[in-house]
Structure formats: C-alpha cells, structure tokens
Design an enzyme around this catalytic site. Structure first.
Site, short mmCIF file in Angstrom:
data_model
loop_
_atom_site.label_atom_id
_atom_site.label_comp_id
_atom_site.label_asym_id
_atom_site.label_seq_id
_atom_site.Cartn_x
_atom_site.Cartn_y
_atom_site.Cartn_z
N ASP A 244 1.58 5.16 1.46
CA ASP A 244 1.30 6.16 2.49
C ASP A 244 1.89 7.49 2.04
OD1 ASP A 244 0.28 4.11 4.02
OD2 ASP A 244 2.16 3.76 5.08
N ASP B 52 11.39 3.90 12.30
CA ASP B 52 12.21 2.88 12.92
C ASP B 52 13.56 2.66 12.23
OD1 ASP B 52 10.78 1.78 10.82
OD2 ASP B 52 9.88 0.15 11.97
N ASP C 92 0.85 -1.18 0.00
CA ASP C 92 0.00 0.00 0.00
C ASP C 92 0.89 1.24 0.00
OD1 ASP C 92 0.98 -0.14 2.60
OD2 ASP C 92 -0.86 -1.09 3.31
#
Ligand code: ATP
Ligand code: MG
Length: 451
Positions: free
Chosen positions: A74, A148, A72
């Site tokens: 973002d 992260d 997907d």
C-alpha cells in the site's frame, strides 16, 4: 516559577511530538530494497516527481522489517485521489466514504490512499462508540496516529530508503510486541475488530500483545457483536489464513477470548472430540499458506464447521430421518446460524454444502455413481476433505487413499480402478461403510408430526 517554565519547555522539547518522527536508515531497519515491489516503488517515484510525498506504508513495511514476504503493498501520499489518478495509465478511484486509488500493473494492484486524519470529537459513531465515518484528509503525522498498532504505522521512503516512525514502531516490532497507538480501550471501542487484529499480529510475529493493549480485550470482547458481519468475515478469514491460525486460536483460548468473540470460534474450540479434526484442518492451512500455496475459504470453513454438521446429522438420523435429507437439514441449520453473525458469502456456502454432501457418497464404491461423482466440480475438494476425515480417524484410510488415487489419476487409470472394483470380493465393511450406524426404521409420518 522559572524552573517550572524551564521544566515544561524541556519536557515539551523531548516529547515525541516535538522531536518529530524518527528517521531510521536502512542499516538499522534492514529492509532489502530488492524485496520491495517495483510497482509500489514506481507509484512513489511518479508521485514524488510531481511534487508529492509518497511512502510505502502499513503491513508491507512491517513484514519486510521482520523478513516476511508482504501479501500486498500500500502507498500513502499527500496527493488527493483526483490528483493521483491522472498520473497513471491504469488507475481507478474506488470507495465512496473514503476514496482511494487502485493503481493497476498487470496482476498487481497498488492501493494508494491520501493521508487521513484520525478520529475527532465530532466524528459520527454508533451508540457504543464505533466510528461510522472516517473520511477527512490529514497530514502524515495524523495518518500515523489513526493507524492501529505502532508496527503498522511505519512509512518507507523508497527514494531515501528511510523508514519514518512516529510511534517507536520499529522498536516494538523488533521486540515483537503489538502496541496500540493511543489509549487501547478507546481504540477498541472505535473499532472492535482491532482486538482480533492484535491477536493475529502477535501470532504471526510469534510475539505478544503489550499488556496495556491486552488487558481491556477480555471485558470488551462483546463489542465485536456490533461489527457488520461482512467485515467480521473478512477479518476472520485473514486470521485463519495468516499462516498461524493454530497459534491465533491457541492465543484466543489462552486469553479467555474464545467465548463470545465469534460464534464460529465457540463452535470450533468448544467441541468435544472435534478438536483433532479442526487442528488437522488448520495445520494443513497453515502449511499451505507458508508454502505460498492458495487456500480455499470454502474448504476451510467446511472443515471448521464439520463437527457441528456431523453431530446434528447424527441426531437427525437417530430421530429417524433418512441419511441424505438429514445431512441437508443439518448443513442448513449450521449455515443459517453462522451466517447470521459471520456473513459467510453465498459463493462459499454453496461450495461448503457440496463438499459436505459428497461425503456419504464416498462410503460406497459403485461404478456408475463414481463417474457421476468425478464430474462434480467440487469432487477434488471433497476428496481432500475425505483425507482430513481419514487422518482424524473418522474414515477408513485405505478407502480414502483409493479415492485420492482416483482423483489424481488420468482417465485410463480411473477406468482401470473402477473396472477392478467389479472383480473385488464385496467388502462387508465397505458396503456398510466404516462409520455405518444402524439405521433405525423411519417413523411413520403421523408419529413424526406429533414430535
Ligand atoms: P495484512 O498482512 O493482513 O495485510 P495489514 O497491516 O497490511 O496486514 P490491512 O488490513 O491490509 O492490514 O491494513 C493496512 C493498514 O491500514 C494497517 O497496517 C494499518 O496501518 C491500517 N489499518 C487497517 N485496519 C485498521 C484498523 N481497524 N484500525 C486502524 N488502522 C487500521
Ligand atoms: Mg495489507
């Protein structure tokens, strides 16, 4: 003195922050714009036309650079949710703690979030240092720093086709190395799920975890226990359906992380004899994911926990319980144990039970019951499950194939197959089932109650 000042000045000049982010052009990062979701491009364009910055960010950029198809897309922007929403026909603000906007285009949802600031000193944490709230808007640079791994902090600008890289993520990505942004131990303490994510990305990229990020995991693995079960379930599901589940589990085992990290993994990896079954289930899942086919989490979890269910089922039967009640009891106890830590959602666990409970019914072929079985909503899944058992050598493969043919057949073929059964000589192996164990006489109730 003067040389010291000059040294400091020079080192500041060349520190990554002073240099600002790298802007990497398309000939270097290699993203082919045709592989970028046109809806994600559209969201960025609209935001830009209204004077905001907007970039495709995170996993999609990482996957595009290494030539994988993103799951997907973002978008990250400096516009706030309230500013984003009115710019699109179908957009809704979601989330309470940290709001973001879902911009909807038919089947595709572009998750659009405002740049976020990273953890600060006065951030609310639990007693282990896990961050409980993370909801302050920030700059792009801050947004990059709270992500992260370096490979997950890349921003693709569809307008210039540049990738903006604050942490040498493209370099690490090309080396296939999962490197933490900031101090790994601190970042794991803030969010222990990052340990599982490190393993998953290394396996998915066929790469490795940077030693500095790898080293603290072993001693910090127990922090996973403080993560809410529902979040752990989501992350675990991602790990098992990333297309490289088998590699992930091998990696976890090689790193000594299979103990205590997740109870499910203990069950899956520690089972004597159960390994082949789990391996087959995961190989099948991996190849389905890589072929772009859908995965049923219920089927997967049913497979991962089957050996445990089976062995408890067997124990209960040996203690004199009847076949079906024993299976129900075994399933309940396994599910109860896992749900405590892993929040297997009810919609999955009820499917899992149906898949399991259908298994003993495959051992006998009797016309009337077969029709009833076919009507069950999980018949197909249970039949697929039976194939796994046959491949693992725990069910007769000819009989398993018969059921598969039945599942694949139309009404007429099914009727013929069932009709033929009546004319077959009774197969003693089947009537007793290929794995038939001698059933011990049931103990009288009084005796059982004493046990
Ligand atoms: P996937 O392919 O599984 O979707 P992803 O990297 O897109 O991988 P998401 O969980 O969708 O993973 O998260 C999107 C982005 O949000 C990540 O790329 C990362 O930048 C950031 N992110 C997600 N989880 C964390 C976390 N636990 N800590 C810090 N940053 C995170
Ligand atoms: Mg993602």
């Amino acid at each position: 003195m003067i040389t010291d000042t000059i040294k400091k000045f020079v080192s500041r000049l060349f520190s990554p922050a002073a240099r600002g982010p790298q802007r990497i052009t398309s000939d270097k990062h290699g993203i082919d714009r045709r592989n970028v979701s046109r809806h994600a491009i559209k969201v960025c364009e609209v935001l830009r036309q209204h004077g905001y910055q907007a970039y495709i960010v995170g996993g999609a950029v990482r996957d595009l650079i290494v030539g994988l198809e993103p799951k997907d897309f973002d978008v990250a922007t400096n516009a706030t949710p309230e500013q984003i929403r009115p710019l699109f026909r179908r957009a809704r603000i979601i989330g309470r703690r940290f709001q973001l906007v879902h911009v909807v285009f038919g089947q595709e949802i572009i998750e659009t979030s405002t740049f976020r600031a990273p953890a600060s000193q006065d951030q609310e944490t639990d007693e282990h240092g896990r961050i409980l709230r993370d909801n302050v808007f920030g700059s792009q640079e801050q947004d990059a720093a709270r992500r992260d791994f370096t490979m997950n902090a890349l921003y693709y600008d569809p307008h210039t086709e540049e990738v903006i890289d604050y942490h040498q993520g493209v370099h690490d990505l090309k080396k296939r190395q999962v490197r933490m942004i900031g101090d790994p131990a601190t970042r794991y303490r803030e969010d222990p799920v990052r340990m599982l994510r490190a393993v998953r990305f290394a396996a998915k990229l066929n790469g490795s975890i940077d030693p500095a990020a790898r080293q603290p995991i072993e001693t910090m693995a127990s922090l996973i226990e403080n993560v809410p079960a529902s979040r752990l379930f989501d992350e675990m599901l991602k790990l098992l359906t990333c297309g490289h589940a088998m590699d992930c589990l091998r990696q976890l085992r090689a790193d000594g992380l299979h103990h205590g990290l997740l109870p499910l993994l203990d069950v899956v990896l520690e089972q004597p004899g159960g390994e082949r079954f789990v391996e087959l289930a995961l190989e099948r899942t991996d190849s389905r994911v890589r072929a772009g086919k859908s995965i049923s989490p219920s089927f997967l979890f049913a497979a991962l926990l089957w050996q445990q269910v089976e062995s408890r089922w067997k124990q209960l039967r040996e203690r004199g319980e009847h076949n079906i009640p024993a299976l129900v009891q075994a399933a309940d106890s396994v599910l109860d144990e896992q749900t405590e830590k892993l929040a297997i959602q009810r919609r999955f666990s009820s499917d899992m039970r149906e898949i399991w409970f259908m298994q003993p019914r495959f051992e006998r072929r009797m016309g009337k019951t077969i029709y009833r079985m076919i009507e069950q909503p999980r018949f197909r899944a249970a039949c697929d499950f039976l194939q796994l058992r046959a491949a693992a050598g725990e069910f007769d493969s000819v009989l398993a194939q018969w059921w598969m043919d039945l599942a694949n057949g139309n009404d007429a073929t099914r009727a013929d197959m069932i009709e033929e059964l009546a004319h077959l000589p009774r197969d003693p192996a089947e009537s007793s089932g290929p794995r038939k164990r001698r059933r011990r006489p049931r103990r009288p109730a009084a005796q059982r109650d004493q046990a």
